[in-house]
Scaffold this active site. Structure first.
Site, PDB file in Angstrom:
ATOM      1  N   ASP A   1      73.973  41.302  39.503  1.00 41.38           N
ATOM      2  CA  ASP A   1      73.732  39.783  40.033  1.00 41.38           C
ATOM      3  C   ASP A   1      73.749  38.907  38.998  1.00 41.38           C
ATOM      4  O   ASP A   1      73.475  39.200  37.878  1.00 41.38           O
ATOM      5  CB  ASP A   1      72.294  39.986  40.154  1.00 41.38           C
ATOM      6  CG  ASP A   1      71.493  38.680  40.559  1.00 41.38           C
ATOM      7  OD1 ASP A   1      72.145  37.727  40.470  1.00 41.38           O
ATOM      8  OD2 ASP A   1      70.158  38.593  41.040  1.00 41.38           O
TER       9      ASP A   1
ATOM     10  N   HIS B   1      67.279  34.023  45.040  1.00 38.56           N
ATOM     11  CA  HIS B   1      67.889  35.407  45.046  1.00 38.56           C
ATOM     12  C   HIS B   1      68.508  35.853  46.539  1.00 38.56           C
ATOM     13  O   HIS B   1      68.143  36.957  46.928  1.00 38.56           O
ATOM     14  CB  HIS B   1      66.886  36.596  44.512  1.00 38.56           C
ATOM     15  CG  HIS B   1      66.324  36.296  43.271  1.00 38.56           C
ATOM     16  ND1 HIS B   1      66.879  36.735  42.142  1.00 38.56           N
ATOM     17  CD2 HIS B   1      65.077  35.832  42.775  1.00 38.56           C
ATOM     18  CE1 HIS B   1      66.123  36.489  41.074  1.00 38.56           C
ATOM     19  NE2 HIS B   1      64.914  35.955  41.462  1.00 38.56           N
TER      20      HIS B   1
ATOM     21  N   LYS C   1      66.937  44.402  45.970  1.00 36.69           N
ATOM     22  CA  LYS C   1      65.448  44.157  45.999  1.00 36.69           C
ATOM     23  C   LYS C   1      64.830  45.631  46.070  1.00 36.69           C
ATOM     24  O   LYS C   1      63.722  45.552  46.569  1.00 36.69           O
ATOM     25  CB  LYS C   1      64.952  43.350  47.222  1.00 36.69           C
ATOM     26  CG  LYS C   1      65.701  42.000  47.256  1.00 36.69           C
ATOM     27  CD  LYS C   1      65.564  41.240  46.202  1.00 36.69           C
ATOM     28  CE  LYS C   1      66.044  39.791  46.703  1.00 36.69           C
ATOM     29  NZ  LYS C   1      67.419  39.718  45.929  1.00 36.69           N
TER      30      LYS C   1
ATOM     31  N   TYR D   1      60.364  42.076  33.014  1.00 31.30           N
ATOM     32  CA  TYR D   1      60.721  42.021  34.261  1.00 31.30           C
ATOM     33  C   TYR D   1      61.968  41.142  34.511  1.00 31.30           C
ATOM     34  O   TYR D   1      61.584  39.843  34.236  1.00 31.30           O
ATOM     35  CB  TYR D   1      59.765  41.716  35.525  1.00 31.30           C
ATOM     36  CG  TYR D   1      60.429  41.638  36.818  1.00 31.30           C
ATOM     37  CD1 TYR D   1      61.114  42.736  37.399  1.00 31.30           C
ATOM     38  CD2 TYR D   1      60.574  40.181  37.337  1.00 31.30           C
ATOM     39  CE1 TYR D   1      61.615  42.500  38.712  1.00 31.30           C
ATOM     40  CE2 TYR D   1      61.190  40.291  38.642  1.00 31.30           C
ATOM     41  CZ  TYR D   1      61.623  41.176  39.312  1.00 31.30           C
ATOM     42  OH  TYR D   1      62.437  41.194  40.461  1.00 31.30           O
TER      43      TYR D   1
ATOM     44  N   LYS E   1      65.243  43.014  39.802  1.00 30.85           N
ATOM     45  CA  LYS E   1      65.137  44.536  40.339  1.00 30.85           C
ATOM     46  C   LYS E   1      66.530  45.349  39.907  1.00 30.85           C
ATOM     47  O   LYS E   1      67.591  44.610  39.703  1.00 30.85           O
ATOM     48  CB  LYS E   1      64.737  44.697  41.762  1.00 30.85           C
ATOM     49  CG  LYS E   1      63.853  45.936  41.847  1.00 30.85           C
ATOM     50  CD  LYS E   1      62.437  45.795  41.193  1.00 30.85           C
ATOM     51  CE  LYS E   1      61.770  47.126  41.311  1.00 30.85           C
ATOM     52  NZ  LYS E   1      60.633  47.085  40.370  1.00 30.85           N
TER      53      LYS E   1
ATOM     54  N   TYR F   1      55.318  45.191  33.641  1.00 26.61           N
ATOM     55  CA  TYR F   1      56.343  44.642  33.071  1.00 26.61           C
ATOM     56  C   TYR F   1      56.209  42.961  33.659  1.00 26.61           C
ATOM     57  O   TYR F   1      57.135  42.251  33.576  1.00 26.61           O
ATOM     58  CB  TYR F   1      57.766  45.193  33.718  1.00 26.61           C
ATOM     59  CG  TYR F   1      57.808  46.291  32.741  1.00 26.61           C
ATOM     60  CD1 TYR F   1      58.485  46.410  31.619  1.00 26.61           C
ATOM     61  CD2 TYR F   1      57.503  47.624  33.422  1.00 26.61           C
ATOM     62  CE1 TYR F   1      58.734  47.577  30.978  1.00 26.61           C
ATOM     63  CE2 TYR F   1      57.443  48.745  32.815  1.00 26.61           C
ATOM     64  CZ  TYR F   1      58.220  48.928  31.583  1.00 26.61           C
ATOM     65  OH  TYR F   1      58.347  49.946  30.952  1.00 26.61           O
TER      66      TYR F   1
HETATM   67  P1  13P Z   1      66.988  40.413  42.361  1.00 27.91           P
HETATM   68  O1  13P Z   1      66.560  41.653  41.562  1.00 27.91           O
HETATM   69  O2  13P Z   1      67.804  40.852  43.608  1.00 27.91           O
HETATM   70  O3  13P Z   1      67.581  39.226  41.560  1.00 27.91           O
HETATM   71  O4  13P Z   1      65.550  39.899  42.882  1.00 27.91           O
HETATM   72  C1  13P Z   1      64.604  39.448  42.088  1.00 27.91           C
HETATM   73  C2  13P Z   1      63.359  38.858  42.431  1.00 27.91           C
HETATM   74  O5  13P Z   1      62.511  38.684  41.910  1.00 27.91           O
HETATM   75  C3  13P Z   1      63.337  38.670  44.051  1.00 27.91           C
HETATM   76  O6  13P Z   1      62.104  38.286  44.229  1.00 27.91           O
HETATM   77 MG    MG Z   2      68.621  37.753  41.704  1.00 32.86          MG
HETATM   78 MG    MG Z   3      69.610  41.701  43.700  1.00 30.24          MG
END
Ligand code: 13P
Ligand code: MG
Ligand code: MG
Length: 381
Positions: A11, A18, A138, A240, A243, A360
């Site tokens: 990403d 996101h 996600k 964090y 994801k 995290y």
């Molecule tokens: P991604 O890991 O897909 O970037 O999403 C992160 C997020 O915190 C969505 O709420």
């Molecule tokens: Mg993202």
């Molecule tokens: Mg993602």
């Protein structure tokens, strides 16, 4: 001819939150893939997206972990980051967690799944090559634990384990302890199924810590059937940052399970850790390739593309979008309804991720502040 299939995903920016990468980012990645095929670094390549993650699907002759291919992927993500930054997109360079990785990008942020195999049209067991590319958004690598267990360990889900003598010989599962963060190497265990299926189950019960990283055939022990990108971003970043959004390769047919067997467990819409802020538990929805994330509380999503490979290691120019098919529409509706009902419980208990995951996130600051306000109340006599 030895061929390596490498899926490298990251990403590096998305539109309005996101959601999805921009068309210009994708075009930049596609141009770079075409150039790499022209200069023969790659045999073939494709660019897809699942939610806000761009996946580079590549075949080549350089082996697993090749610095040339990983370096190319990293540079491609940097180029897409430039496009995202110029357009003011959100989360630019999100998954590029180190300044410049030395060779292999595994452990530097991008998700990596790779398998090498002999591509020989005269082979008795594998004259043709078929495989699936899964990409989850996600969610974390443990999202594949339930489906892979169902397919490789449980004839209630995969009748092929009873019907095919080659599948009946079983498989060797490599399970990784994702909490083990050490520069000196990974902590893994190899278990043969069906004999050790319940030991496998005991580990996979905790999908935040243990994940299946690889599966090999016991009919042909050199043949790897599954590779999963089983790394945790919070172990790399220490906090964090987004994801893990894992990718997986599953080779199909012949000595391996059939496509229709491998996708069967996704009918369930099982609960996984991930979703909004990576801090919730929500059901996994199968979606068409190149689907944006736009729903309430995101919903973890997974795409699946079926491919064939010609004797030269080229993709056949045409792929099948498995979860894009009408067969999955009813599942999508069911999963959305399941999620809507579940969200009514708000933040209390199992709707949020485990405390090991929340460690995290910012909730820990509040909890440690409150710790100091707790007082001991002596028992009244
Ligand atoms: P991604 O890991 O897909 O970037 O999403 C992160 C997020 O915190 C969505 O709420
Ligand atoms: Mg993202
Ligand atoms: Mg993602």
């Amino acid at each position: 001819m030895k061929i390596t299939l490498s899926i490298i995903k990251a990403d590096v920016g998305s539109i309005g939150g996101h959601t999805k990468p921009s068309e210009r980012m994708l075009a930049r990645a596609r141009d770079r893939i075409s150039e790499a095929v022209e200069r023969k670094l790659l045999i073939d390549g494709m660019v897809t997206y699942t939610g806000d993650d761009i996946a580079l699907v590549m075949s080549h002759g350089n082996g697993v972990g090749a610095a040339s291919v990983h370096g190319f992927a990293w540079e491609t993500f940097l180029a897409a980051t430039d496009e995202a930054r110029e357009a003011g997109l959100y989360g630019t360079g999100q998954d590029l967690l180190v300044d410049s990785p030395s060779g292999n990008v595994r452990g530097a942020g991008p998700a990596v799944a790779e398998i090498s195999f002999e591509r020989d049209p005269r082979s008795k067991d594998r004259a043709a090559e078929q495989f699936l590319v899964f990409a989850g958004d996600k969610c974390s690598p443990g999202a594949y634990s339930l489906p892979l267990y169902a397919v490789f360990c449980d004839p209630m889900h995969n009748g092929g384990l009873l019907l095919s003598p080659k599948l009946h010989k079983g498989f060797t599962l490599t399970i990784i302890d994702m909490n083990h963060a050490s520069a000196s190497g990974d902590r893994v265990i190899r278990l043969d199924v069906p004999e050790r299926a319940w030991d496998v189950a005991c580990l996979l019960q905790n999908p935040d810590r243990f994940a299946i990283e690889a599966i090999h055939s016991r009919h042909k022990p050199d043949e790897q059937v599954v590779s999963v990108s089983a790394t945790r971003l919070h172990n790399i970043a220490g906090t964090y940052t987004g994801k893990d959004d894992p990718v997986a390769i599953v080779r199909t047919q012949g000595i391996f399970p059939a496509l229709e067997e491998i996708v069967e467990p996704y009918l369930l819409g099982h609960f996984v850790t991930g979703d909004c802020r990576g801090s919730h538990v929500m059901p996994l929805m199968p979606v068409a390739i190149d689907t944006a994330v736009a729903g309430a509380y995101c919903l973890p999503i997974i795409s699946c593309v079926a491919c064939s490979m010609d004797p030269m290691g080229r993709f056949t120019g045409e792929t099948l979008d498995v979860f894009g098919n009408v067969a999955w529409d009813a599942t999508r509706l069911k999963v959305q309804q399941k999620a809507d009902e579940w969200r009514r419980q708000g933040f209390i208990g199992p709707t949020m991720a485990s405390h090991a995951e929340l460690a995290y996130t910012g909730i820990m600051d509040t909890l440690s502040g409150l710790e100091r306000e707790f007082a001991h109340r002596a028992e009244a006599r």
